[in-house]
Motif scaffolding. Sequence first.
Motif, PDB file in Angstrom:
ATOM      1  N   THR A 260       0.828  -1.206   0.000  1.00 28.27           N
ATOM      2  CA  THR A 260       0.000   0.000   0.000  1.00 28.27           C
ATOM      3  C   THR A 260       0.865   1.260   0.000  1.00 28.27           C
ATOM      4  O   THR A 260       0.598   2.215  -0.748  1.00 28.27           O
TER       5      THR A 260
ATOM      6  N   TYR B 145       1.001   4.065  -2.839  1.00 27.35           N
ATOM      7  CA  TYR B 145       0.670   5.431  -2.448  1.00 27.35           C
ATOM      8  C   TYR B 145       1.770   6.397  -2.876  1.00 27.35           C
ATOM      9  O   TYR B 145       1.483   7.506  -3.371  1.00 27.35           O
TER      10      TYR B 145
ATOM     11  N   ALA C 206      -7.630   3.735   5.183  1.00 27.98           N
ATOM     12  CA  ALA C 206      -6.665   3.762   6.292  1.00 27.98           C
ATOM     13  C   ALA C 206      -7.359   3.438   7.612  1.00 27.98           C
ATOM     14  O   ALA C 206      -6.818   2.715   8.469  1.00 27.98           O
TER      15      ALA C 206
ATOM     16  N   ARG D 284     -11.714   8.387   0.193  1.00 29.03           N
ATOM     17  CA  ARG D 284     -11.507   6.942   0.046  1.00 29.03           C
ATOM     18  C   ARG D 284     -10.219   6.513   0.727  1.00 29.03           C
ATOM     19  O   ARG D 284     -10.160   5.456   1.363  1.00 29.03           O
ATOM     20  N   PHE D 285      -9.181   7.327   0.602  1.00 30.78           N
ATOM     21  CA  PHE D 285      -7.915   7.023   1.270  1.00 30.78           C
ATOM     22  C   PHE D 285      -8.109   6.974   2.791  1.00 30.78           C
ATOM     23  O   PHE D 285      -7.617   6.068   3.465  1.00 30.78           O
ATOM     24  N   LYS D 286      -8.832   7.961   3.304  1.00 31.45           N
ATOM     25  CA  LYS D 286      -9.054   8.008   4.750  1.00 31.45           C
ATOM     26  C   LYS D 286      -9.866   6.815   5.236  1.00 31.45           C
ATOM     27  O   LYS D 286      -9.572   6.221   6.280  1.00 31.45           O
TER      28      LYS D 286
ATOM     29  N   GLN E 284       1.487  10.077  -5.368  1.00 28.90           N
ATOM     30  CA  GLN E 284       1.493  11.298  -4.559  1.00 28.90           C
ATOM     31  C   GLN E 284       1.353  12.551  -5.417  1.00 28.90           C
ATOM     32  O   GLN E 284       0.649  13.486  -5.051  1.00 28.90           O
TER      33      GLN E 284
ATOM     34  N   ILE F 276      -2.258  13.209  -6.382  1.00 22.08           N
ATOM     35  CA  ILE F 276      -3.219  13.646  -5.361  1.00 22.08           C
ATOM     36  C   ILE F 276      -2.751  14.892  -4.610  1.00 22.08           C
ATOM     37  O   ILE F 276      -3.438  15.357  -3.707  1.00 22.08           O
TER      38      ILE F 276
ATOM     39  N   ILE G 215      -9.567  11.541  -1.671  1.00 22.39           N
ATOM     40  CA  ILE G 215      -8.993  11.677  -0.328  1.00 22.39           C
ATOM     41  C   ILE G 215      -9.866  10.960   0.698  1.00 22.39           C
ATOM     42  O   ILE G 215      -9.363  10.304   1.621  1.00 22.39           O
TER      43      ILE G 215
END
Length: 460
Positions: free
Chosen positions: A358, A362, A386, A381-383, A366, A369, A379
Motif C-alpha cells: 500500500t 501510495y 486507512a 476513500r484514502f481516509k 502522490q 493527489i 482523499i
Amino acid sequence: MAQFRPAGFSDEDSDSDDYGFFEKPIRTYIPAQNEKKKMENRLQDAILNGNLKEVEDIITYDLHNGVNVKLDSGWTPLMHACFHAQEDIVKILLNKGADPNLHADSMTSAMAACSNSNANDSTIYNIISLLIEKGCLLNIGDKFGQTPLMRAISNGRTAVVQLFLDKNVNVEMRDQQGWTAIFWAVHHNQPNIVEILIQHGARLKEVDRSGRTPLEIANLQDYQDVLTIIKKHLNIKDDLDKDKYIFSHVASWHDFYPGLKNGQRLADCADKYLSGMDLRTFLLLEEKDMIDLGVDMPYERQRLRQGLRNFHMRGWKLNAVAGLYTKKTNEYSVIDCLTTLGTHLYQMYILEATLQYTLREYNRIQNQIKYEPPDSPLINRFKAAAKKFQTNINSIRKEIKILRNLLTKVSKSNPQPADLIKEKTAKDIAVSYVKEIVVVCTAALLVYNAKNFVVNLLRK
C-alpha cells in the motif's frame, strides 16, 4: 498439423482443433537480425504510444505489408494493439489484412483485448466489435481453458459480455478447474454480470473440480449482492439455516489465482518462474521483477499483477480477525487458543506485506493527489481505507490481549502435569543442598544423642 491444442482436448492430428484454431500460412518479411530487433522495438513502442502514422510506416515500408508477422514476444502487431487498447491502430491493422485468429501461447487478439483492465469500456467494446466483424473466434480457450468471455467478466466489462452473449457464445464452456462463466462472475463479485448470465441460461447448480457451486464460492467470499441474486433464482429463503449453505473451506492463495489445479505449486501460474520464492517476496512483486524472472508475455505479467492487487484488497471478516473476541464467552479450549494464535501470526505476516504494498502504491500517486481538495472523493476513500486498516490492526491487538490474559489464567489455576520434567533452577539446586545438609546434621545429632544414651545406660 495443428500448432496448438487447448488443455483437455484431443491429441488427434488435424488441420484444426476443437476450438477452431487453424494456422494459416503467414506472409513475413525477415530483415537482418539487428535491424529486425530494432524494427520490432520501434513497432511495439509506436503501438504502446498510439503513434498511428509510425505504425503505418513500419507495416508498409519495413514489413512490406507483412501485417501478420510475429514479433520477438510471439505476438502479432494486432495482439499488441488489442492488449494496449489502441482502437485506431487495431482498425488500421485489420484493414491491412491482420488475422484476428492468429495466436501466441494460446492467446488471441480477442483475449488480449479483454485482458486489459485499464482502458475505458467503450474502447474495449469497439475493439471487440471490430474483431467480430473480421470473423474472430469467440468459443475458444487459452492454455488455462479461459475464454474471451471469462476474461471480459474478470475485468467487469458488462457491455462486452452482453455483446458476446448477443453473438450466442457458449456460456457453459469450462476452464481447467471446471469453472464456467458464472463461476468467474461470482468470483470477481460482478452481480450485474451474474444476473445477465442467468438470464441467458447459465446453470447455477454446476460444480467445479473441487466440488464447489457458485453459491458456495459467493458464501466463501461473502459477496452479499451476488448471494441475493443466486438465492433468488434458486428459491432459497434467507431465514433458512445458514450453516447448510456456507461452504466450509479455508481460503488459500489458490482462491485468488483461478486456473490452477489443486496440488499445483504457486510457481505453475507463470510456468515455474516463481519456484522457491517465499510468500512475502511474491506478494511484493513488481513489473520489473517479473521481467527479471523471465515472465515475457505481457498478459502473464498483468495476470500476476491483478491477482496480487486482488489479494491485497480482499476484505477480512470480523470473526477471522477477532476469533475469540467475537465468541463472547468465558470458556475457550486450548485448541481454540492455539488455532487463533497461529491464524494471527499468519495474518500479521500478510498485513506487513500488504502495508508495504500500500505504501509503495501510495508513493507512486502522490503527485496525482497533491492538488486534490481536502474533501475530494479520492482523499475520502484514502481516509476510509486507512481507518479500516487500522481497525483490523486494533482487532488483532485486542485478540492478543485476550490470549495473554487467558494464558496467564491457565498458568495460575492449572496444576503442573505429574510427569512434567524440567531443568532445575539455581534456587531449586540451593534448596536441595540445604535440605541435604539439614538431613545429615539431623542424622548426626540423632546418632550422637543415641550414643550418649547408651553410654549412660551401661554406666548405671
